[in-house]
Motif scaffolding. Structure first.
Motif, PDB file in Angstrom:
ATOM      1  N   LYS A 172     -24.196 -45.203  28.629  1.00 53.44           N
ATOM      2  CA  LYS A 172     -22.827 -44.721  29.513  1.00 53.44           C
ATOM      3  C   LYS A 172     -22.993 -44.335  31.035  1.00 53.44           C
ATOM      4  CE  LYS A 172     -20.125 -43.491  25.382  1.00 53.44           C
ATOM      5  NZ  LYS A 172     -19.464 -42.273  24.862  1.00 53.44           N
ATOM      6  N   ALA A 173     -24.032 -43.432  31.176  1.00 53.17           N
ATOM      7  CA  ALA A 173     -24.472 -43.257  32.469  1.00 53.17           C
ATOM      8  C   ALA A 173     -24.741 -44.230  33.272  1.00 53.17           C
ATOM      9  CB  ALA A 173     -25.748 -42.053  32.428  1.00 53.17           C
ATOM     10  N   LEU A 174     -25.420 -45.167  32.639  1.00 51.66           N
ATOM     11  CA  LEU A 174     -25.813 -46.532  33.539  1.00 51.66           C
ATOM     12  C   LEU A 174     -24.820 -47.527  33.734  1.00 51.66           C
ATOM     13  CD1 LEU A 174     -29.396 -46.976  31.717  1.00 51.66           C
ATOM     14  CD2 LEU A 174     -28.886 -46.247  34.139  1.00 51.66           C
ATOM     15  N   ASP A 175     -23.861 -47.217  32.770  1.00 50.71           N
ATOM     16  CA  ASP A 175     -22.681 -48.117  32.943  1.00 50.71           C
ATOM     17  C   ASP A 175     -21.922 -47.341  34.226  1.00 50.71           C
ATOM     18  OD1 ASP A 175     -22.969 -49.767  30.740  1.00 50.71           O
ATOM     19  OD2 ASP A 175     -21.516 -48.517  29.446  1.00 50.71           O
ATOM     20  N   GLY A 176     -21.746 -46.468  34.463  1.00 53.58           N
ATOM     21  CA  GLY A 176     -21.111 -45.770  35.575  1.00 53.58           C
ATOM     22  C   GLY A 176     -22.096 -45.745  36.978  1.00 53.58           C
ATOM     23  N   ASN A 177     -23.346 -45.806  36.778  1.00 55.14           N
ATOM     24  CA  ASN A 177     -24.321 -45.868  37.905  1.00 55.14           C
ATOM     25  C   ASN A 177     -25.370 -46.404  37.373  1.00 55.14           C
ATOM     26  OD1 ASN A 177     -25.849 -45.490  40.098  1.00 55.14           O
ATOM     27  ND2 ASN A 177     -26.027 -43.172  40.050  1.00 55.14           N
ATOM     28  N   PRO A 178     -25.748 -47.750  37.567  1.00 56.88           N
ATOM     29  CA  PRO A 178     -27.026 -48.455  37.260  1.00 56.88           C
ATOM     30  C   PRO A 178     -27.852 -47.967  38.111  1.00 56.88           C
ATOM     31  CG  PRO A 178     -24.913 -50.175  37.609  1.00 56.88           C
ATOM     32  CD  PRO A 178     -24.570 -48.723  38.185  1.00 56.88           C
ATOM     33  N   ASP A 179     -27.806 -47.209  39.187  1.00 54.57           N
ATOM     34  CA  ASP A 179     -28.900 -46.894  39.707  1.00 54.57           C
ATOM     35  C   ASP A 179     -29.613 -45.420  39.488  1.00 54.57           C
ATOM     36  OD1 ASP A 179     -29.182 -49.158  41.354  1.00 54.57           O
ATOM     37  OD2 ASP A 179     -27.883 -48.577  42.892  1.00 54.57           O
ATOM     38  N   ASN A 180     -28.912 -44.996  38.473  1.00 55.17           N
ATOM     39  CA  ASN A 180     -29.380 -43.560  37.817  1.00 55.17           C
ATOM     40  C   ASN A 180     -30.888 -43.627  37.353  1.00 55.17           C
ATOM     41  OD1 ASN A 180     -29.627 -41.056  36.614  1.00 55.17           O
ATOM     42  ND2 ASN A 180     -27.506 -40.706  36.451  1.00 55.17           N
ATOM     43  N   VAL A 181     -31.656 -43.065  37.960  1.00 56.49           N
ATOM     44  CA  VAL A 181     -32.973 -43.181  37.838  1.00 56.49           C
ATOM     45  C   VAL A 181     -33.290 -42.242  36.361  1.00 56.49           C
ATOM     46  CG1 VAL A 181     -35.476 -42.441  38.391  1.00 56.49           C
ATOM     47  CG2 VAL A 181     -33.820 -43.794  39.980  1.00 56.49           C
ATOM     48  N   ASP A 182     -32.660 -40.928  36.505  1.00 58.48           N
ATOM     49  CA  ASP A 182     -32.879 -40.365  35.501  1.00 58.48           C
ATOM     50  C   ASP A 182     -32.642 -40.748  34.114  1.00 58.48           C
ATOM     51  OD1 ASP A 182     -34.013 -38.188  37.105  1.00 58.48           O
ATOM     52  OD2 ASP A 182     -32.212 -37.187  37.522  1.00 58.48           O
ATOM     53  N   ALA A 183     -31.492 -41.561  34.179  1.00 57.83           N
ATOM     54  CA  ALA A 183     -30.716 -42.052  32.841  1.00 57.83           C
ATOM     55  C   ALA A 183     -32.058 -43.208  32.561  1.00 57.83           C
ATOM     56  CB  ALA A 183     -29.576 -42.776  32.902  1.00 57.83           C
ATOM     57  N   HIS A 184     -32.401 -43.922  33.232  1.00 51.67           N
ATOM     58  CA  HIS A 184     -33.243 -45.032  33.059  1.00 51.67           C
ATOM     59  C   HIS A 184     -34.767 -44.346  32.446  1.00 51.67           C
ATOM     60  CE1 HIS A 184     -31.595 -48.686  34.378  1.00 51.67           C
ATOM     61  NE2 HIS A 184     -31.182 -48.344  35.532  1.00 51.67           N
ATOM     62  N   ILE A 185     -35.103 -43.577  33.017  1.00 52.29           N
ATOM     63  CA  ILE A 185     -36.230 -42.827  32.223  1.00 52.29           C
ATOM     64  C   ILE A 185     -35.940 -42.439  31.239  1.00 52.29           C
ATOM     65  CG2 ILE A 185     -38.017 -41.170  32.929  1.00 52.29           C
ATOM     66  CD1 ILE A 185     -38.077 -42.028  35.936  1.00 52.29           C
ATOM     67  N   GLY A 186     -34.671 -41.549  30.968  1.00 56.29           N
ATOM     68  CA  GLY A 186     -34.448 -40.596  29.826  1.00 56.29           C
ATOM     69  C   GLY A 186     -34.376 -41.780  28.565  1.00 56.29           C
ATOM     70  N   LEU A 187     -33.820 -42.805  28.967  1.00 57.48           N
ATOM     71  CA  LEU A 187     -33.680 -43.642  27.982  1.00 57.48           C
ATOM     72  C   LEU A 187     -34.914 -44.675  27.640  1.00 57.48           C
ATOM     73  CD1 LEU A 187     -31.465 -45.399  26.500  1.00 57.48           C
ATOM     74  CD2 LEU A 187     -31.117 -47.037  28.382  1.00 57.48           C
ATOM     75  N   ALA A 188     -36.121 -44.488  28.616  1.00 57.82           N
ATOM     76  CA  ALA A 188     -37.272 -45.101  28.227  1.00 57.82           C
ATOM     77  C   ALA A 188     -37.832 -44.272  27.297  1.00 57.82           C
ATOM     78  CB  ALA A 188     -37.844 -45.297  29.388  1.00 57.82           C
ATOM     79  N   MET A 189     -37.722 -42.790  27.442  1.00 56.34           N
ATOM     80  CA  MET A 189     -38.313 -41.689  26.613  1.00 56.34           C
ATOM     81  C   MET A 189     -37.734 -41.824  25.190  1.00 56.34           C
ATOM     82  SD  MET A 189     -38.564 -38.515  29.247  1.00 56.34           S
ATOM     83  CE  MET A 189     -39.189 -37.446  28.106  1.00 56.34           C
ATOM     84  N   ILE A 190     -36.472 -41.945  25.205  1.00 57.51           N
ATOM     85  CA  ILE A 190     -35.794 -42.163  23.734  1.00 57.51           C
ATOM     86  C   ILE A 190     -36.272 -43.531  22.978  1.00 57.51           C
ATOM     87  CG2 ILE A 190     -33.700 -42.341  22.649  1.00 57.51           C
ATOM     88  CD1 ILE A 190     -32.387 -40.998  25.115  1.00 57.51           C
ATOM     89  N   TYR A 191     -36.536 -44.509  23.845  1.00 56.50           N
ATOM     90  CA  TYR A 191     -37.136 -45.806  23.031  1.00 56.50           C
ATOM     91  C   TYR A 191     -38.106 -45.528  22.561  1.00 56.50           C
ATOM     92  CZ  TYR A 191     -33.004 -48.730  24.498  1.00 56.50           C
ATOM     93  OH  TYR A 191     -31.769 -49.340  24.496  1.00 56.50           O
ATOM     94  N   GLU A 192     -39.002 -44.855  23.444  1.00 58.63           N
ATOM     95  CA  GLU A 192     -40.368 -44.560  23.050  1.00 58.63           C
ATOM     96  C   GLU A 192     -40.384 -43.801  21.575  1.00 58.63           C
ATOM     97  OE1 GLU A 192     -44.684 -42.622  24.536  1.00 58.63           O
ATOM     98  OE2 GLU A 192     -42.978 -42.150  25.444  1.00 58.63           O
ATOM     99  N   LYS A 193     -39.717 -42.774  21.640  1.00 55.99           N
ATOM    100  CA  LYS A 193     -39.696 -41.852  20.457  1.00 55.99           C
ATOM    101  C   LYS A 193     -39.120 -42.536  19.185  1.00 55.99           C
ATOM    102  CE  LYS A 193     -40.532 -37.785  22.407  1.00 55.99           C
ATOM    103  NZ  LYS A 193     -41.750 -36.941  22.074  1.00 55.99           N
ATOM    104  N   LYS A 194     -38.394 -43.541  19.342  1.00 64.16           N
ATOM    105  CA  LYS A 194     -37.814 -44.377  18.044  1.00 64.16           C
ATOM    106  C   LYS A 194     -38.980 -45.602  18.130  1.00 64.16           C
ATOM    107  CE  LYS A 194     -33.792 -45.578  17.492  1.00 64.16           C
ATOM    108  NZ  LYS A 194     -32.590 -46.198  17.316  1.00 64.16           N
ATOM    109  N   GLY A 195     -40.155 -45.670  18.716  1.00 63.59           N
ATOM    110  CA  GLY A 195     -40.994 -46.698  18.511  1.00 63.59           C
ATOM    111  C   GLY A 195     -40.631 -48.180  19.148  1.00 63.59           C
ATOM    112  N   GLU A 196     -39.359 -47.888  19.961  1.00 62.70           N
ATOM    113  CA  GLU A 196     -39.215 -49.312  20.614  1.00 62.70           C
ATOM    114  C   GLU A 196     -39.880 -49.414  21.962  1.00 62.70           C
ATOM    115  OE1 GLU A 196     -35.087 -49.617  20.483  1.00 62.70           O
ATOM    116  OE2 GLU A 196     -34.922 -48.920  18.260  1.00 62.70           O
ATOM    117  N   ARG A 197     -41.017 -49.806  22.140  1.00 64.12           N
ATOM    118  CA  ARG A 197     -41.709 -49.925  23.310  1.00 64.12           C
ATOM    119  C   ARG A 197     -40.994 -51.031  24.429  1.00 64.12           C
ATOM    120  NH1 ARG A 197     -47.082 -47.785  23.722  1.00 64.12           N
ATOM    121  NH2 ARG A 197     -47.625 -46.769  21.966  1.00 64.12           N
ATOM    122  N   ALA A 198     -40.660 -51.951  23.757  1.00 68.47           N
ATOM    123  CA  ALA A 198     -40.186 -53.044  24.680  1.00 68.47           C
ATOM    124  C   ALA A 198     -38.890 -52.575  25.453  1.00 68.47           C
ATOM    125  CB  ALA A 198     -39.851 -54.066  23.910  1.00 68.47           C
ATOM    126  N   GLY A 199     -38.174 -51.599  24.741  1.00 74.65           N
ATOM    127  CA  GLY A 199     -36.845 -50.931  25.550  1.00 74.65           C
ATOM    128  C   GLY A 199     -37.378 -50.082  26.449  1.00 74.65           C
TER     129      GLY A 199
END
Length: 265
Positions: A194-221
């Motif tokens: 939702k953060a990225l829908d509102g602002n695709p350039d939100n770096v914190d949201a991109h990196i936060g999402l990357a961290m969450i994907y890693e925690k879930k074992g979804e490296r590709a994400g």
């Protein structure tokens, strides 16, 4: 005059005062306290905090009892990271006008930055009581609660901030961070998206999402989100470091293949 933006709306509108001052380095100009507050607001809106601070300070000299001048100066000092000074002037603003919700939640923000979380929570709670429709007050309450380690209270506060200001990408990101603390990965992913829908350039949201994907074992994400940052900002140190960390950890072959498929070098 109010400043029409999510960041600068914390600044009070100017109040008419009949004092004059001499300002400027080369060209001396007569300015009223009102004019100084208005010009300070314009500097603030433009991101020129240094000149905004000068204008608000001069306005306060002309009208030492002005709650508006105290509030605006406190807001800009907090934005500049001058937390001790901000705390002092905002406390003074509250003494002048105890029902100033803006001063309460900006004071909460400054106190959180200093690690004074109990005081910050009290100030933010007071702000929400004074203005229960102000998303920034609930954000301040969430920040203070998260800093103290009360994740449940932080989530509740951030949810209210999101409800009041659903288009604010920063609010969604903060809620995602809190949800990740309790390992609500799906909820956190939804908020980061939702953060990225509102602002695709939100770096914190991109990196936060990357961290969450890693925690879930979804490296590709995770790789996809980091590459999204690097495609726009190849020098982003946080994304580069995180991607290098993924490459050097178990499963690096998968990371490398995903990275190559996106065209990154």
């Amino acid at each position: 005059m109010p400043i029409p933006s999510a960041v600068t709306r914390k600044v009070f509108p100017a109040v008419c005062v009949l004092s004059l001052t001499l300002t400027g380095c080369n060209n001396l100009q007569l300015k009223t306290s009102t004019e100084l507050l208005v010009s300070g607001n314009e500097y603030f809106k433009a991101g020129d905090y240094k000149h905004a601070e000068v204008e608000y300070s001069e306005a306060l000299k002309l009208d030492p009892a002005s709650a508006t001048a105290k509030n605006n100066l406190g807001v800009i000092l907090n934005e500049e990271g001058k937390y001790d000074e901000a705390i002092k002037i905002l406390n003074d603003a509250i003494k002048t006008d105890p029902n100033n919700s803006i001063a309460h939640y900006v004071l909460s923000s400054a106190l959180s930055k200093k690690g004074a979380y109990d005081e910050a929570i009290a100030e933010a709670q007071r702000a929400t009581e004074l203005d229960p429709r102000e998303a920034e007050a609930f954000k301040a309450l969430g920040d203070a609660s998260l800093g103290k380690g009360d994740t449940a209270a932080a989530i509740a506060a951030y949810r209210e901030a999101v409800r009041l200001d659903p288009d604010n990408d920063g609010q969604h990101h903060r809620l995602a961070v809190a949800l990740a603390r309790v390992q609500d990965w799906d909820g956190a992913i939804a908020e980061e998206k939702k953060a990225l829908d509102g602002n695709p350039d939100n770096v914190d949201a991109h990196i936060g999402l990357a961290m969450i994907y890693e925690k879930k074992g979804e490296r590709a994400g995770a790789v996809k989100e980091l590459n999204a940052v690097l495609q726009k900002d190849p020098s982003n140190a946080a994304a580069k470091q995180y991607l290098a960390q993924l490459k050097s950890s178990p499963g690096a072959d998968t990371v490398g293949s995903e990275r190559n498929s996106t065209g990154q070098n």
